[in-house]
Motif scaffolding. Sequence first.
Motif, short mmCIF file in Angstrom:
data_model
loop_
_atom_site.label_atom_id
_atom_site.label_comp_id
_atom_site.label_asym_id
_atom_site.label_seq_id
_atom_site.Cartn_x
_atom_site.Cartn_y
_atom_site.Cartn_z
N ALA A 68 -4.63 4.48 -3.18
CA ALA A 68 -3.71 3.29 -1.94
C ALA A 68 -4.90 2.87 -1.30
O ALA A 68 -4.41 1.29 -0.85
N THR A 127 2.77 2.06 -3.81
CA THR A 127 1.57 2.11 -4.34
C THR A 127 0.84 3.71 -4.07
O THR A 127 1.36 4.19 -4.95
N TYR A 128 1.03 3.77 -2.85
CA TYR A 128 0.57 5.71 -2.24
C TYR A 128 2.15 6.19 -2.96
O TYR A 128 2.16 7.53 -4.04
N ASN A 186 -8.72 4.09 7.41
CA ASN A 186 -7.84 5.80 6.47
C ASN A 186 -7.87 6.89 7.31
O ASN A 186 -7.46 7.62 7.35
N SER A 218 -5.59 -1.00 -0.60
CA SER A 218 -6.01 -1.91 0.62
C SER A 218 -6.93 -2.82 1.11
O SER A 218 -6.41 -3.45 2.25
N ASN A 248 0.57 -1.13 0.27
CA ASN A 248 -0.20 0.25 -0.08
C ASN A 248 1.03 1.25 -0.19
O ASN A 248 0.82 2.31 -0.84
N THR A 249 2.20 1.41 0.76
CA THR A 249 2.76 2.50 0.80
C THR A 249 3.79 2.64 -0.45
O THR A 249 3.43 3.71 -1.21
N ASN A 265 -6.59 -6.24 2.24
CA ASN A 265 -6.68 -6.61 3.99
C ASN A 265 -7.89 -7.73 3.98
O ASN A 265 -7.79 -8.66 4.60
#
Length: 139
Positions: A46, A20-21, A75, A50, A17-18, A54
């Motif tokens: 992101a 992607t972000y 989030n 996620s 995720n990080t 998840n």
Amino acid sequence: MTVRGQMVRFALVGVVNTATYYGFYLSFLALGLPYVAAHVLAFLPAMTGSFFLNCRFTYRTRPTWRKFLLFPLTNAANFVITTSGVWLLVDVAGFSSRFAPLLAAAAAVPLTFVVSRTIMLRPETPRTRASLIEAVASK
């Protein structure tokens, strides 16, 4: 499925995720967007990725519209912490806008796990008093 296992899988999803972000964030910066706008826009794809990772990988639960609509709550705290953190690190502490999001994200991980786990593992149907009594009686 143990909480420890979920934490490990959550951390792995967090890495994806990080990445992607951060890829989106750097792309938006390269397009000339201000860093806060780049942060906000990069957060959306992101967060969507996620959610699905998840559901399937971390908590091994079926994605539903209900969970998808509640997932932004996981989030929300992350967004507030990371956005405030990015601003503080760049404008107050003088860090580079290229690396500040990575530091801010690390601070948000524990709270995000707790909220995410609560939403993803919450039963789909609301429990009534009668259903709780029935569940206890059947044991």
